[in-house]
Design an enzyme around this catalytic site. Structure first.
Site, PDB file in Angstrom:
ATOM      1  N   HIS A 199     -21.966  42.488  -1.495  1.00  0.00           N
ATOM      2  CA  HIS A 199     -21.682  41.066  -1.708  1.00  0.00           C
ATOM      3  C   HIS A 199     -22.917  40.187  -1.800  1.00  0.00           C
ATOM      4  CE1 HIS A 199     -17.552  42.325  -1.140  1.00  0.00           C
ATOM      5  NE2 HIS A 199     -17.379  41.407  -2.051  1.00  0.00           N
ATOM      6  N   GLU A 441      -7.295  46.620  -7.909  1.00  0.00           N
ATOM      7  CA  GLU A 441      -8.558  47.196  -7.441  1.00  0.00           C
ATOM      8  C   GLU A 441      -8.358  48.423  -6.560  1.00  0.00           C
ATOM      9  OE1 GLU A 441     -10.830  44.348  -5.119  1.00  0.00           O
ATOM     10  OE2 GLU A 441      -9.037  43.522  -4.200  1.00  0.00           O
ATOM     11  N   ASP A 465     -14.256  47.391  -6.497  1.00  0.00           N
ATOM     12  CA  ASP A 465     -13.539  48.259  -5.569  1.00  0.00           C
ATOM     13  C   ASP A 465     -12.870  49.417  -6.297  1.00  0.00           C
ATOM     14  OD1 ASP A 465     -13.929  47.402  -2.893  1.00  0.00           O
ATOM     15  OD2 ASP A 465     -12.890  45.550  -3.389  1.00  0.00           O
ATOM     16  N   CYS A 512     -12.303  40.680 -13.172  1.00  0.00           N
ATOM     17  CA  CYS A 512     -13.309  39.883 -12.457  1.00  0.00           C
ATOM     18  C   CYS A 512     -14.305  40.774 -11.734  1.00  0.00           C
ATOM     19  CB  CYS A 512     -12.656  38.899 -11.500  1.00  0.00           C
ATOM     20  SG  CYS A 512     -11.641  39.701 -10.269  1.00  0.00           S
TER      21      CYS A 512
HETATM   22  C1  PEP Z   1     -13.793  43.711  -7.152  1.00  0.00           C
HETATM   23  O1  PEP Z   1     -13.533  44.479  -6.229  1.00  0.00           O
HETATM   24  O2  PEP Z   1     -14.030  44.082  -8.314  1.00  0.00           O
HETATM   25  C2  PEP Z   1     -13.870  42.261  -6.910  1.00  0.00           C
HETATM   26  C3  PEP Z   1     -14.054  41.399  -7.887  1.00  0.00           C
HETATM   27  O3  PEP Z   1     -13.766  41.843  -5.619  1.00  0.00           O
HETATM   28  P1  PEP Z   1     -14.949  41.890  -4.557  1.00  0.00           P
HETATM   29  O4  PEP Z   1     -16.213  42.255  -5.285  1.00  0.00           O
HETATM   30  O5  PEP Z   1     -15.016  40.533  -3.949  1.00  0.00           O
HETATM   31  O6  PEP Z   1     -14.507  42.950  -3.623  1.00  0.00           O
HETATM   32 MG    MG Z   2     -12.678  43.777  -4.358  1.00  0.00          MG
END
Ligand code: PEP
Ligand code: MG
Length: 591
Positions: A199, A441, A465, A512
């Protein structure tokens, strides 16, 4: 000068994972991880030691008052009151007199005496039970730490010591640390651990700060003040570069910045292929403050607002009202473009150090995201209320993370419906037809996509994920980062399955996950029929350029070819060949 060495030491070239594009050149700021030990020291002049102690108390009072004021401005009077307890402690005559007495009697340094005394108070309180006492213990520890830092003239947090623009080198970072590292002070980051989709990597991309992660052992080799080059496009990091390397990289950096600048001309143009097929190109953001950056890069709305960062920023859950203000502010600022608020996705690597009480063996598979929200209606309901209250102009959508099957989706929708009825009864104006979507995901969501699609308004594929679960590769573990690649035939097949399921049910499908902003993947995704690309604002113009340079027909052919590949290497090789032929000037080639 030896061409392989600079004046201070040996040149070292390291390779890591490129995690946020751009090239940074500058002095290192090395994160210190350990608190200094507090040892007893005999003082010859106990009177001046007492004076030093009193001065530290006064300074701490001023600091706490300042924190209280800024808390009041940001959060309101009620939240600011927690600092009253700290101020009372600092004015506690008994504590001050006792400490003074011990310094004079034992002739020891004040930091040692205060620590001992606070430890004694905490120990005796710990013997008693009760939540209130736990809070008191936390207050006492916080205040004593502040006094000790002031006695030692230390800053509150390691990153507050950063003065001039520097490149931060750390073993690893937490998202809540990264959030406090402003681009004005940080030219770049380099870390030993972490992966592209950790993150803090996502955050670095949002902030537009170059980052290389997974370097293995850079932190142990640098000193604050060393010169460093971080190439966030290639993953190469050069410690104590030679004069020739410095020149080479200054030139590369200039070319890169010129290319980035030229892309901004595309800002107001649609993400439309040469044969007129249009897709939505929106932004992933973590904080309201990023709205300006995303607008500057030409995003058509927000495809993912990671609401959990409200929590990570403050280390506590924001109230319904605070959330409402934030969500409404964002929705207003981008109106009429839409914003998708993803409900809290805490857990995994998104845990504040302060609140991470439960160590789990597999936090990414553990108590996180929708699971934690369904388990804690006290958190979930205020958030849904705040999102719904912000929806009255009808440009708000809600999205649930980490859905693994119909039960969870139905349970989450059930809570949403309950909250909706409550608000309508209260006469609050909301969007009654608020669109509800899910992140796809988990592999189980892909397998169940046909059914899930009949109960939602949209899908947004979370490849960060999805890749880690499909390939069973930890997204934040640098030892297996060479295996973490969304351009794996299995992941591609998952994406195709999800897009097809969405099409069949007549709902729109976006993405996303970071893959949507990977220049190598864009044409394949376009060809597979993805309708929305939600990407980090910094890469958005590049993605737009790619989409605008090709026909949809051609992208479909590329997707078809890609689906025939049997291995990641084959797929990567194929798409790199296509991209190099068509886009020789993309920053990914600025190695
Ligand atoms: C993902 O898992 O692709 C996602 C966009 O969520 P995060 O990266 O916040 O887990
Ligand atoms: Mg995710």
């Amino acid at each position: 000068m030896n061409s392989n060495k600079n004046q201070e030491g040996k040149t070292i070239v390291l390779r890591g994972v490129p995690a946020s594009p751009g090239i940074a050149i500058g002095p290192v700021f090395r994160k210190e991880t350990k608190d200094l030990e507090i040892r007893p020291r005999t003082v010859t002049d106990a009177e001046s030691e007492v004076k030093r102690f009193i001065q530290a108390i006064e300074k701490t009072k001023r600091d706490v008052e300042q924190t209280r004021q800024s808390a009041r401005k940001k959060l309101g009077e009620e939240e600011a009151r927690i600092f009253d307890a700290h101020l009372m402690l600092l004015e506690d005559i008994i504590v001050i007199e006792e400490t003074t007495k011990h310094i004079l009697k034992e002739k020891k340094n004040a930091d040692f005496i205060i620590l001992e005394m606070m430890n004694r108070i905490v120990d005796s309180m710990r013997e008693q039970e009760g939540g209130y006492l736990n809070q008191r213990v936390a207050d006492i520890q916080d205040v004593s730490q502040r006094i000790i830092r002031n006695l030692r003239k230390e800053k509150r947090f390691w990153f507050e010591e950063i003065q001039a623009p520097t490149i931060v080198v750390a073993p690893d970072l937490t998202p809540s640390e990264a959030i406090h590292l402003s681009p004005e002070k940080v030219l770049g980051f380099a870390t030993d651990l972490g992966g592209r989709t950790s993150h803090y990597a996502i955050l670095a991309r949002s902030l537009g700060v170059p980052l290389v992660v997974g370097l293995g052992k850079i932190w142990g080799q640098v000193e604050t003040g060393d010169t460093l080059i971080v190439n966030g496009n290639s993953g190469k990091v050069i410690l104590r570069p030679t004069r020739e390397q410095l020149e080479e990289y200054r030139l590369k950096r200039k070319r890169y910045l010129q290319f980035e600048e030229s892309l901004l001309n595309l800002k107001d143009l649609p993400a439309r292929t040469l044969d007129g097929h249009q897709v939505i190109l929106s932004a992933n953001i973590e904080l309201a403050a990023e709205v300006d950056i995303m607008k500057k890069h030409g995003a058509q709305g927000i495809g993912l607002f990671r609401t959990e960062y409200l929590y990570l920023r403050e280390n506590r859950f924001p109230s319904e009202e605070e959330q409402y203000q934030e969500y409404r502010g964002v929705a207003e600022a981008i109106y009429p473009d839409p914003v998708i608020f993803r409900t809290f996705d805490l857990g995994g690597d998104k845990m504040s150090a302060d609140l991470d009480h439960h160590k789990e063996m597999n936090p990414f598979l553990g108590y996180r995201a929708i699971r934690a929200c369904l388990d804690q209606p006290d958190l979930f309901k205020p958030q849904l209320r705040a999102i719904l209250r912000a929806s009255s102009r009808r440009n708000v959508k809600v999205m649930f993370p980490f859905i693994s099957g119909l039960e969870e989706l139905r349970a989450a929708k059930g809570v949403l419906e309950g909250v909706k009825s409550e608000l309508l009864e209260e006469g609050v104006s909301i969007d009654r037809e608020l669109e509800v979507g899910i992140m796809v995901e988990t592999p189980s969501a892909v397998v169940m996509a046909d059914l899930l699609a009949t109960e939602v308004d949209f899908f947004s594929i979370g490849t960060n994920d999805l890749t880690q679960f499909t390939l069973a590769v930890d997204r934040g573990n640098e030892r297996v980062s060479h295996l973490y690649n969304a351009l794996h035939p299995a992941v591609l097949s998952m994406i195709k399955g999800t897009v097809d399921a969405g099409k069949k049910a007549g709902i729109w499908v976006g993405m996303c996950g970071e893959m949507a902003g990977d220049p190598l993947a864009v044409l394949i995704l376009l060809g597979l029929g993805l309708q929305e690309f939600s990407v980090s604002p910094m890469v958005l113009p590049e993605v737009k350029k790619i989409i605008r340079s090709i026909t949809h027909k051609e992208s479909r052919q590329i997707a078809e070819e890609s689906l025939k590949m049997h291995t990641t290497d084959e797929l990567q090789g194929y798409i790199e060949g296509v991209m190099k032929r068509k886009f020789a000037d993309l920053p990914i080639w600025f190695k």
